[in-house]
Motif scaffolding. Structure first.
Motif, PDB file in Angstrom:
ATOM      1  N   GLU A 107      36.151  56.955  38.777  1.00  0.00           N
ATOM      2  CA  GLU A 107      37.425  57.400  38.338  1.00  0.00           C
ATOM      3  C   GLU A 107      37.405  58.733  37.224  1.00  0.00           C
ATOM      4  O   GLU A 107      38.243  59.551  37.360  1.00  0.00           O
ATOM      5  CB  GLU A 107      38.269  56.187  37.893  1.00  0.00           C
ATOM      6  CG  GLU A 107      37.783  55.528  36.712  1.00  0.00           C
ATOM      7  CD  GLU A 107      37.251  54.493  36.912  1.00  0.00           C
ATOM      8  OE1 GLU A 107      36.494  54.295  38.125  1.00  0.00           O
ATOM      9  OE2 GLU A 107      36.821  53.600  36.022  1.00  0.00           O
ATOM     10  N   HIS A 108      36.518  58.641  36.463  1.00  0.00           N
ATOM     11  CA  HIS A 108      36.766  59.557  35.551  1.00  0.00           C
ATOM     12  C   HIS A 108      36.104  60.977  35.984  1.00  0.00           C
ATOM     13  O   HIS A 108      36.494  62.242  35.635  1.00  0.00           O
ATOM     14  CB  HIS A 108      35.569  59.257  34.166  1.00  0.00           C
ATOM     15  CG  HIS A 108      36.155  57.888  33.357  1.00  0.00           C
ATOM     16  ND1 HIS A 108      35.250  57.110  32.596  1.00  0.00           N
ATOM     17  CD2 HIS A 108      37.245  57.220  33.765  1.00  0.00           C
ATOM     18  CE1 HIS A 108      36.033  56.181  32.455  1.00  0.00           C
ATOM     19  NE2 HIS A 108      37.013  55.987  32.767  1.00  0.00           N
ATOM     20  N   THR A 116      37.334  55.651  27.217  1.00  0.00           N
ATOM     21  CA  THR A 116      37.644  54.229  27.820  1.00  0.00           C
ATOM     22  C   THR A 116      37.519  53.372  26.544  1.00  0.00           C
ATOM     23  O   THR A 116      36.929  53.782  25.557  1.00  0.00           O
ATOM     24  CB  THR A 116      36.395  53.999  28.883  1.00  0.00           C
ATOM     25  OG1 THR A 116      37.033  52.889  29.288  1.00  0.00           O
ATOM     26  CG2 THR A 116      35.401  53.802  28.190  1.00  0.00           C
ATOM     27  N   HIS A 155      43.930  57.694  27.841  1.00  0.00           N
ATOM     28  CA  HIS A 155      42.778  57.590  28.805  1.00  0.00           C
ATOM     29  C   HIS A 155      43.584  56.687  30.073  1.00  0.00           C
ATOM     30  O   HIS A 155      42.833  56.895  31.351  1.00  0.00           O
ATOM     31  CB  HIS A 155      41.884  56.358  28.087  1.00  0.00           C
ATOM     32  CG  HIS A 155      40.641  56.359  29.028  1.00  0.00           C
ATOM     33  ND1 HIS A 155      39.406  56.878  29.245  1.00  0.00           N
ATOM     34  CD2 HIS A 155      40.443  55.267  30.053  1.00  0.00           C
ATOM     35  CE1 HIS A 155      38.833  56.700  30.200  1.00  0.00           C
ATOM     36  NE2 HIS A 155      39.134  55.527  30.570  1.00  0.00           N
ATOM     37  N   ASP A 212      42.448  57.823  33.904  1.00  0.00           N
ATOM     38  CA  ASP A 212      42.271  56.781  35.009  1.00  0.00           C
ATOM     39  C   ASP A 212      43.129  57.091  36.294  1.00  0.00           C
ATOM     40  O   ASP A 212      42.666  57.030  37.190  1.00  0.00           O
ATOM     41  CB  ASP A 212      42.208  55.268  34.517  1.00  0.00           C
ATOM     42  CG  ASP A 212      41.213  54.916  33.585  1.00  0.00           C
ATOM     43  OD1 ASP A 212      40.100  55.508  33.792  1.00  0.00           O
ATOM     44  OD2 ASP A 212      41.117  53.971  32.923  1.00  0.00           O
TER      45      ASP A 212
HETATM   46 ZN   LIG Z   1      38.611  54.827  32.557  1.00  0.00          ZN
END
Ligand SMILES: [Zn+2]
Length: 320
Positions: free
Chosen positions: A93-94, A205, A252, A256
């Motif tokens: 995802e990042h 994260t 964050h 995401d």
């Molecule tokens: Zn994340």
């Protein structure tokens, strides 16, 4: 200047072009959950390739995994994609947020392990890599996914919604945790390469120390450390350097969501609103949207779609 509304048939003069990297570029790092050292190279790719992962440590036949919602196989702590040969890549995802945020349509991600390196826990190192490689326009028009009606999924108190807008892609999130280090936070952005880079890409994260032992027992978070995550214990943040933003946690969550929504396979024109949503709900939202043929269309992007729509749906106006 682009001229909006004129048909320019087969050339790309009136439209927005697809983009890829100018050259290949690589990095190595630790996988957050597997704890393994992984090498990754981002390669330029032909128009209409999308984002595709290729496991270089696995024999050619079963090594390719397209970054698509339909290939998501696990969403418990990160988004994991896999193929019919059960070859997987985790924590995509990042990296996908970086591709989406800075507007890269096509790339092949070659990786020699089961998880994208976590780097510093944010998307900033990936943005840096992509900027170092350079970005070039391709001779094909960008296709987008336009949201036409409100689509919503819920799970208990958690909820994720997509709304149609007059243009652009915007993301708002709200979170609420018992820890006073996080508490209630809300934030929203209209995504553009400059906004993504400056306001979202650096948000890391986070995890709670009390949960790390449990996660490790389940074989997860083996690579987690203070240099690749914000670690919270009770009401305290353990990282000596503190936070990069006062509300880094909710930023964050936005990061995401941008990454998870790029699994639509193309840029989205619409507004996302998440209340305590995570990878599982984000993927369910995409599946629900795409299952409803009236809720979306795929079409060529016009320059007007690049202009952010400033008035968000009223019910999503953020409370803090
Ligand atoms: Zn994340």
């Amino acid at each position: 200047m682009f001229i909006v509304g004129k048909d320019s048939s087969k050339d790309t003069r009136g439209g927005v072009r697809q983009r890829t990297l100018k050259s290949a570029i690589g990095c190595t790092g630790i996988g957050l959950h597997c704890g393994m050292r992984v090498g990754m190279t981002l390669h330029p790719a032909e128009p209409d390739t999308g984002i595709v992962f290729r496991r270089s440590d696995i024999a050619a036949k079963g090594a390719v995994i397209p970054a698509l919602w339909s290939h998501v196989v696990d969403t418990r702590l990160c988004t994991v994609i896999g193929n019919e040969d059960r070859v997987v890549v985790g924590t995509v995802e990042h990296l996908l947020a970086a591709f989406s945020g800075i507007g890269i349509d096509n790339a092949v991600v070659e990786i020699n392990g089961p998880e994208v390196p976590v780097m510093d826990g944010s998307a900033a190192p990936f943005v840096f890599l992509m900027e170092c490689a350079g970005i070039c326009e391709q001779n094909a028009r960008r296709r987008i996914l336009r949201v036409h009606k409100k689509v919503q999924v819920r799970e208990g108190d958690k909820c994720a919604v997509l709304y149609p807008t007059g243009g652009g892609f915007s993301v708002g999130c709200e979170i609420s945790f018992p820890s006073r280090a996080v508490a209630r936070q809300s934030h929203g952005v209209t995504v553009s390469p400059s906004v993504f880079t400056a306001e979202i890409s650096r948000a890391r994260t986070f995890g709670f120390l009390e949960e790390v032992a449990q996660m490790r027992a389940a074989g997860l978070a083996r690579g987690g450390a203070l240099d690749n995550a914000i670690v919270i214990s009770g009401d305290r943040i353990l990282n000596e350097e503190g936070l990069r933003f006062d509300n880094e946690f909710v930023r964050h969550k936005i990061l995401d969501a941008i990454g998870d929504l790029y699994l639509a396979g193309r840029p989205m024109i619409g507004h996302f609103h998440g209340y305590c949503s995570g990878h599982a709900l984000n993927n369910r939202l995409l599946r629900t949207l795409l299952a409803d043929g009236d809720a979306w269309s795929e079409e060529e992007m016009t320059p007007a779609d690049l202009v952010p729509f400033q008035r968000w749906p009223e019910e999503t106006v953020l409370s803090a």
